[in-house]
Design a protein around this motif. Structure first.
Motif, mmCIF file in Angstrom:
data_model
loop_
_atom_site.group_PDB
_atom_site.id
_atom_site.type_symbol
_atom_site.label_atom_id
_atom_site.label_comp_id
_atom_site.label_asym_id
_atom_site.label_seq_id
_atom_site.Cartn_x
_atom_site.Cartn_y
_atom_site.Cartn_z
ATOM 1 N N VAL A 3 -25.002 51.106 12.567
ATOM 2 C CA VAL A 3 -24.069 52.221 12.771
ATOM 3 C C VAL A 3 -23.187 52.281 11.531
ATOM 4 C CG1 VAL A 3 -22.227 53.156 14.211
ATOM 5 C CG2 VAL A 3 -24.089 51.857 15.265
ATOM 6 N N THR A 4 -23.203 53.427 10.845
ATOM 7 C CA THR A 4 -22.449 53.528 9.610
ATOM 8 C C THR A 4 -21.830 54.916 9.432
ATOM 9 O OG1 THR A 4 -22.564 53.295 7.190
ATOM 10 C CG2 THR A 4 -24.531 54.139 8.296
ATOM 11 N N THR A 5 -20.725 54.948 8.706
ATOM 12 C CA THR A 5 -20.075 56.222 8.413
ATOM 13 C C THR A 5 -20.716 56.903 7.208
ATOM 14 O OG1 THR A 5 -18.423 55.114 7.041
ATOM 15 C CG2 THR A 5 -17.858 55.503 9.359
ATOM 16 N N THR A 6 -21.545 56.181 6.483
ATOM 17 C CA THR A 6 -22.208 56.766 5.319
ATOM 18 C C THR A 6 -23.430 57.563 5.753
ATOM 19 O OG1 THR A 6 -23.569 54.792 4.970
ATOM 20 C CG2 THR A 6 -21.424 54.873 3.847
ATOM 21 N N ASN A 7 -23.931 58.403 4.839
ATOM 22 C CA ASN A 7 -25.086 59.235 5.153
ATOM 23 C C ASN A 7 -26.417 58.571 4.831
ATOM 24 O OD1 ASN A 7 -23.524 61.391 6.118
ATOM 25 N ND2 ASN A 7 -23.122 62.070 4.038
ATOM 26 N N THR A 8 -26.355 57.429 4.193
ATOM 27 C CA THR A 8 -27.560 56.666 3.872
ATOM 28 C C THR A 8 -27.299 55.204 4.191
ATOM 29 O OG1 THR A 8 -26.854 56.302 1.592
ATOM 30 C CG2 THR A 8 -28.240 58.237 2.003
ATOM 31 N N ILE A 9 -28.390 54.447 4.281
ATOM 32 C CA ILE A 9 -28.274 53.012 4.515
ATOM 33 C C ILE A 9 -28.991 52.329 3.356
ATOM 34 C CG2 ILE A 9 -28.796 51.097 6.063
ATOM 35 C CD1 ILE A 9 -28.975 53.229 8.322
ATOM 36 N N GLU A 10 -28.228 51.676 2.506
ATOM 37 C CA GLU A 10 -28.793 51.055 1.320
ATOM 38 C C GLU A 10 -29.918 50.090 1.696
ATOM 39 O OE1 GLU A 10 -27.313 48.357 -2.447
ATOM 40 O OE2 GLU A 10 -25.856 49.581 -1.372
ATOM 41 N N GLY A 11 -31.062 50.271 1.056
ATOM 42 C CA GLY A 11 -32.200 49.397 1.301
ATOM 43 C C GLY A 11 -33.010 49.761 2.536
ATOM 44 N N ASN A 12 -32.588 50.789 3.273
ATOM 45 C CA ASN A 12 -33.299 51.231 4.480
ATOM 46 C C ASN A 12 -33.466 52.746 4.429
ATOM 47 O OD1 ASN A 12 -33.459 48.730 6.235
ATOM 48 N ND2 ASN A 12 -31.267 48.793 5.799
ATOM 49 N N PRO A 13 -34.527 53.219 3.829
ATOM 50 C CA PRO A 13 -34.696 54.672 3.761
ATOM 51 C C PRO A 13 -34.880 55.280 5.153
ATOM 52 C CG PRO A 13 -36.652 53.553 2.923
ATOM 53 C CD PRO A 13 -35.616 52.502 3.188
ATOM 54 N N ILE A 14 -34.313 56.443 5.347
ATOM 55 C CA ILE A 14 -34.430 57.140 6.628
ATOM 56 C C ILE A 14 -35.824 57.739 6.729
ATOM 57 C CG2 ILE A 14 -33.566 59.088 8.002
ATOM 58 C CD1 ILE A 14 -30.770 58.453 6.799
ATOM 59 N N GLN A 15 -36.529 57.396 7.800
ATOM 60 C CA GLN A 15 -37.891 57.879 8.018
ATOM 61 C C GLN A 15 -37.923 59.167 8.834
ATOM 62 O OE1 GLN A 15 -40.416 56.229 6.476
ATOM 63 N NE2 GLN A 15 -38.801 54.920 5.662
ATOM 64 N N GLN A 16 -36.965 59.288 9.776
ATOM 65 C CA GLN A 16 -36.965 60.451 10.661
ATOM 66 C C GLN A 16 -35.547 60.715 11.160
ATOM 67 O OE1 GLN A 16 -39.429 59.926 14.125
ATOM 68 N NE2 GLN A 16 -39.317 62.069 14.716
ATOM 69 N N TYR A 17 -35.161 61.980 11.139
ATOM 70 C CA TYR A 17 -33.894 62.408 11.702
ATOM 71 C C TYR A 17 -34.149 62.880 13.127
ATOM 72 C CZ TYR A 17 -31.870 62.276 7.032
ATOM 73 O OH TYR A 17 -31.401 61.863 5.817
ATOM 74 N N VAL A 78 -26.232 57.393 11.394
ATOM 75 C CA VAL A 78 -25.545 57.591 10.120
ATOM 76 C C VAL A 78 -24.511 58.701 10.252
ATOM 77 C CG1 VAL A 78 -27.484 56.743 8.732
ATOM 78 C CG2 VAL A 78 -27.330 59.176 9.270
ATOM 79 N N GLY A 79 -23.585 58.729 9.303
ATOM 80 C CA GLY A 79 -22.572 59.780 9.276
ATOM 81 C C GLY A 79 -21.639 59.756 10.463
ATOM 82 N N VAL A 80 -21.349 58.576 10.988
ATOM 83 C CA VAL A 80 -20.500 58.473 12.174
ATOM 84 C C VAL A 80 -19.073 58.918 11.844
ATOM 85 C CG1 VAL A 80 -19.470 56.878 13.848
ATOM 86 C CG2 VAL A 80 -21.876 56.658 13.221
#
Length: 105
Positions: A3-17, A78-80
């Protein structure tokens, strides 16, 4: 679950929204909390009572957000964003709204 306030997760690419999710929590303050907080206002200092209420409401909203994300197959949010408002007569209740985007990483 990440759970993160950022729009990306470093080292973990987003596969599906999976979509925007939200949760709302409303917690009422009772008369005893108001009395003790009022005394604290007179003598100064922080109001531990209200701080605990805010922390409880925030955690409840985040927990519910994670449950909703898991229910649709997400393993991260993401983007919490957390919004805090007072509602009810004379602001007698605290509302916390948590929103974010459920994703698979």
């Amino acid at each position: 679950m990440i759970v993160t306030t950022t729009n990306t997760i470093e080292g973990n690419p987003i596969q599906q929204y999976l979509g925007v999710i939200s949760s709302e929590t409303i917690i009422g303050a009772n008369i005893f909390k108001d009395i003790f907080a009022g005394l604290r206002d007179i003598v100064g200092g922080r109001s531990g009572t209200y701080e605990r209420v805010i922390q409880e409401a925030k955690q409840t909203a985040l927990n519910e957000l994670q449950q909703k994300a898991a229910a649709i197959g997400a393993n991260a949010i993401v983007g919490v964003d957390l919004d805090f408002e007072t509602v009810g007569g004379k602001g007698s209740m605290l509302m916390v709204v948590a929103t974010g985007t459920a994703v698979k990483v």
